[in-house]
Design a protein around this motif. Structure first.
Motif, PDB file in Angstrom:
ATOM      1  N   ALA A 115       9.198   9.864 -15.444  1.00  0.00           N
ATOM      2  CA  ALA A 115       9.995  10.660 -14.319  1.00  0.00           C
ATOM      3  C   ALA A 115      11.286  10.687 -14.962  1.00  0.00           C
ATOM      4  O   ALA A 115      11.788  11.867 -14.697  1.00  0.00           O
ATOM      5  N   ILE A 116      11.887   9.745 -15.518  1.00  0.00           N
ATOM      6  CA  ILE A 116      13.324   9.996 -15.744  1.00  0.00           C
ATOM      7  C   ILE A 116      13.514  11.108 -16.721  1.00  0.00           C
ATOM      8  O   ILE A 116      14.349  11.744 -16.722  1.00  0.00           O
ATOM      9  N   CYS A 117      12.511  10.819 -17.773  1.00  0.00           N
ATOM     10  CA  CYS A 117      12.302  11.784 -18.967  1.00  0.00           C
ATOM     11  C   CYS A 117      12.305  13.304 -18.378  1.00  0.00           C
ATOM     12  O   CYS A 117      12.823  14.232 -18.859  1.00  0.00           O
ATOM     13  N   TYR A 118      11.269  13.451 -17.708  1.00  0.00           N
ATOM     14  CA  TYR A 118      10.829  14.675 -17.272  1.00  0.00           C
ATOM     15  C   TYR A 118      12.063  15.075 -16.235  1.00  0.00           C
ATOM     16  O   TYR A 118      12.322  16.765 -16.144  1.00  0.00           O
ATOM     17  N   ILE A 119      12.755  14.642 -15.486  1.00  0.00           N
ATOM     18  CA  ILE A 119      13.880  15.000 -14.864  1.00  0.00           C
ATOM     19  C   ILE A 119      15.126  15.614 -15.854  1.00  0.00           C
ATOM     20  O   ILE A 119      15.793  16.599 -15.558  1.00  0.00           O
ATOM     21  N   SER A 120      15.250  14.707 -16.756  1.00  0.00           N
ATOM     22  CA  SER A 120      16.124  14.967 -17.800  1.00  0.00           C
ATOM     23  C   SER A 120      15.897  16.433 -18.287  1.00  0.00           C
ATOM     24  O   SER A 120      16.658  17.328 -18.694  1.00  0.00           O
ATOM     25  N   TYR A 121      14.601  16.315 -18.794  1.00  0.00           N
ATOM     26  CA  TYR A 121      14.047  17.936 -19.322  1.00  0.00           C
ATOM     27  C   TYR A 121      14.371  18.991 -18.453  1.00  0.00           C
ATOM     28  O   TYR A 121      14.816  20.105 -19.045  1.00  0.00           O
ATOM     29  N   LEU A 122      14.088  18.675 -17.218  1.00  0.00           N
ATOM     30  CA  LEU A 122      14.451  20.142 -16.241  1.00  0.00           C
ATOM     31  C   LEU A 122      15.755  20.319 -16.185  1.00  0.00           C
ATOM     32  O   LEU A 122      16.158  21.374 -15.925  1.00  0.00           O
ATOM     33  N   ASN A 123      16.726  19.158 -16.149  1.00  0.00           N
ATOM     34  CA  ASN A 123      18.221  19.628 -15.874  1.00  0.00           C
ATOM     35  C   ASN A 123      18.482  20.288 -17.452  1.00  0.00           C
ATOM     36  O   ASN A 123      19.499  21.330 -17.204  1.00  0.00           O
ATOM     37  N   LEU A 172       3.863  14.571 -12.544  1.00  0.00           N
ATOM     38  CA  LEU A 172       4.327  14.218 -14.032  1.00  0.00           C
ATOM     39  C   LEU A 172       3.408  14.736 -14.933  1.00  0.00           C
ATOM     40  O   LEU A 172       2.229  14.344 -14.910  1.00  0.00           O
ATOM     41  N   PRO A 173       3.771  15.606 -15.868  1.00  0.00           N
ATOM     42  CA  PRO A 173       2.933  16.105 -16.804  1.00  0.00           C
ATOM     43  C   PRO A 173       2.559  15.083 -17.971  1.00  0.00           C
ATOM     44  O   PRO A 173       3.466  14.394 -18.698  1.00  0.00           O
ATOM     45  N   THR A 174       1.381  14.730 -18.145  1.00  0.00           N
ATOM     46  CA  THR A 174       0.809  13.675 -19.206  1.00  0.00           C
ATOM     47  C   THR A 174      -0.489  14.320 -19.962  1.00  0.00           C
ATOM     48  O   THR A 174      -0.937  15.074 -19.459  1.00  0.00           O
ATOM     49  N   LEU A 175      -0.666  13.712 -21.092  1.00  0.00           N
ATOM     50  CA  LEU A 175      -2.002  14.057 -21.791  1.00  0.00           C
ATOM     51  C   LEU A 175      -2.563  12.940 -22.182  1.00  0.00           C
ATOM     52  O   LEU A 175      -1.995  11.997 -23.062  1.00  0.00           O
ATOM     53  N   PRO A 176      -3.880  12.711 -21.572  1.00  0.00           N
ATOM     54  CA  PRO A 176      -4.621  13.456 -20.669  1.00  0.00           C
ATOM     55  C   PRO A 176      -4.040  13.320 -19.338  1.00  0.00           C
ATOM     56  O   PRO A 176      -3.429  12.315 -19.089  1.00  0.00           O
ATOM     57  N   VAL A 204       0.744  -1.195  -0.118  1.00  0.00           N
ATOM     58  CA  VAL A 204       0.078   0.136  -0.069  1.00  0.00           C
ATOM     59  C   VAL A 204       0.874   1.342   0.118  1.00  0.00           C
ATOM     60  O   VAL A 204       0.602   2.173  -0.693  1.00  0.00           O
ATOM     61  N   ALA A 205       2.113   1.262   0.771  1.00  0.00           N
ATOM     62  CA  ALA A 205       2.783   2.380   0.921  1.00  0.00           C
ATOM     63  C   ALA A 205       3.689   2.608  -0.448  1.00  0.00           C
ATOM     64  O   ALA A 205       3.640   3.899  -0.896  1.00  0.00           O
ATOM     65  N   PHE A 206       3.957   1.456  -1.273  1.00  0.00           N
ATOM     66  CA  PHE A 206       4.587   1.688  -2.267  1.00  0.00           C
ATOM     67  C   PHE A 206       3.555   2.315  -3.540  1.00  0.00           C
ATOM     68  O   PHE A 206       4.087   3.008  -4.214  1.00  0.00           O
ATOM     69  N   ASN A 207       2.518   1.510  -3.545  1.00  0.00           N
ATOM     70  CA  ASN A 207       1.279   2.366  -4.320  1.00  0.00           C
ATOM     71  C   ASN A 207       1.021   3.665  -4.065  1.00  0.00           C
ATOM     72  O   ASN A 207       0.890   4.679  -5.192  1.00  0.00           O
ATOM     73  N   VAL A 208       1.140   4.253  -2.908  1.00  0.00           N
ATOM     74  CA  VAL A 208       0.743   5.728  -2.699  1.00  0.00           C
ATOM     75  C   VAL A 208       1.861   6.295  -3.020  1.00  0.00           C
ATOM     76  O   VAL A 208       1.757   7.532  -3.788  1.00  0.00           O
ATOM     77  N   ALA A 209       3.105   5.855  -3.035  1.00  0.00           N
ATOM     78  CA  ALA A 209       4.406   6.628  -3.423  1.00  0.00           C
ATOM     79  C   ALA A 209       4.142   6.813  -4.887  1.00  0.00           C
ATOM     80  O   ALA A 209       4.684   7.923  -5.563  1.00  0.00           O
ATOM     81  N   PHE A 210       4.032   5.843  -5.764  1.00  0.00           N
ATOM     82  CA  PHE A 210       3.733   5.624  -7.149  1.00  0.00           C
ATOM     83  C   PHE A 210       2.613   6.855  -7.757  1.00  0.00           C
ATOM     84  O   PHE A 210       2.682   7.539  -8.614  1.00  0.00           O
ATOM     85  N   ALA A 211       1.611   6.784  -6.861  1.00  0.00           N
ATOM     86  CA  ALA A 211       0.453   7.753  -7.158  1.00  0.00           C
ATOM     87  C   ALA A 211       0.961   9.109  -6.857  1.00  0.00           C
ATOM     88  O   ALA A 211       0.650  10.075  -7.801  1.00  0.00           O
ATOM     89  N   GLU A 212       1.650   9.514  -5.883  1.00  0.00           N
ATOM     90  CA  GLU A 212       2.161  11.013  -5.808  1.00  0.00           C
ATOM     91  C   GLU A 212       3.006  11.538  -6.622  1.00  0.00           C
ATOM     92  O   GLU A 212       3.155  12.489  -7.138  1.00  0.00           O
ATOM     93  N   LEU A 213       4.078  10.152  -6.992  1.00  0.00           N
ATOM     94  CA  LEU A 213       5.005  10.676  -8.354  1.00  0.00           C
ATOM     95  C   LEU A 213       4.229  10.948  -9.375  1.00  0.00           C
ATOM     96  O   LEU A 213       4.507  11.883 -10.309  1.00  0.00           O
ATOM     97  N   ASP A 258      -5.282  12.322 -16.473  1.00  0.00           N
ATOM     98  CA  ASP A 258      -6.133  11.326 -15.768  1.00  0.00           C
ATOM     99  C   ASP A 258      -5.412  10.091 -16.538  1.00  0.00           C
ATOM    100  O   ASP A 258      -6.078   9.196 -16.204  1.00  0.00           O
ATOM    101  N   LYS A 259      -4.562   9.963 -17.334  1.00  0.00           N
ATOM    102  CA  LYS A 259      -4.237   8.593 -18.012  1.00  0.00           C
ATOM    103  C   LYS A 259      -3.613   7.786 -17.044  1.00  0.00           C
ATOM    104  O   LYS A 259      -3.074   8.158 -16.368  1.00  0.00           O
ATOM    105  N   LYS A 260      -4.192   6.512 -17.283  1.00  0.00           N
ATOM    106  CA  LYS A 260      -3.748   5.445 -16.291  1.00  0.00           C
ATOM    107  C   LYS A 260      -2.081   5.005 -16.818  1.00  0.00           C
ATOM    108  O   LYS A 260      -2.128   4.635 -18.013  1.00  0.00           O
ATOM    109  N   LEU A 261      -1.280   4.918 -15.980  1.00  0.00           N
ATOM    110  CA  LEU A 261       0.127   4.694 -16.377  1.00  0.00           C
ATOM    111  C   LEU A 261       0.316   3.436 -15.323  1.00  0.00           C
ATOM    112  O   LEU A 261       0.170   3.359 -14.180  1.00  0.00           O
TER     113      LEU A 261
END
Length: 124
Positions: free
Chosen positions: A111-119, A93-97, A80-89, A99-102
């Motif tokens: 997350a890796i791509c987004y962090i690279s973009y921010l860097n 993250l920006p996605t279209l749409p 449950v704690a693991f799933n909560v952490a993924f939900a918060e992450l 509410d898309k389920k990932l």
């Protein structure tokens, strides 16, 4: 008491017991003397009780229903704690749409791509 040449030594009060009687009194399995306490249990260990290794004791303890139930409860809490952490992450993250389920692997890759973009943005 006077010693006489014909008096055998084993009749003397300070005479040593023979080697057979001494070996008969020693517990060969545990290496303890008669009446000696073993492992602080308050009783001497008998030669008929098998000595269990640490791994064998662990296996026996884990085989109990109480242990399995407690382990299953801890595992559910961890998942449950693991799933909560993924939900918060996922919320960060920006996605279209939006509410898309990932899947979890998609969340990590995004997350890796987004962090690279921010860097890259910070380097400009």
């Amino acid at each position: 008491m006077m010693l006489s040449p014909e008096q055998p030594e084993h009749d003397l009060p300070w005479g040593q017991p023979g080697p057979q009687t001494f070996l008969d009194t020693v517990d060969v399995q545990s290496g303890s003397m008669p009446g000696e306490l073993v492992h602080g249990e308050g009783k001497a260990r008998s030669a008929h009780v098998p000595v269990l290794s640490r791994e064998e004791k662990r296996r026996r303890r884990r085989a109990t229903a109480k242990y399995r139930s407690a382990h299953a409860s801890r595992e559910r809490i961890r998942v449950v704690a693991f799933n909560v952490a993924f939900a918060e992450l996922r919320k960060l993250l920006p996605t279209l749409p939006p509410d898309k389920k990932l899947s979890k692997i998609e969340i990590l890759r995004l997350a890796i791509c987004y962090i690279s973009y921010l860097n890259h943005v910070l380097d400009l």
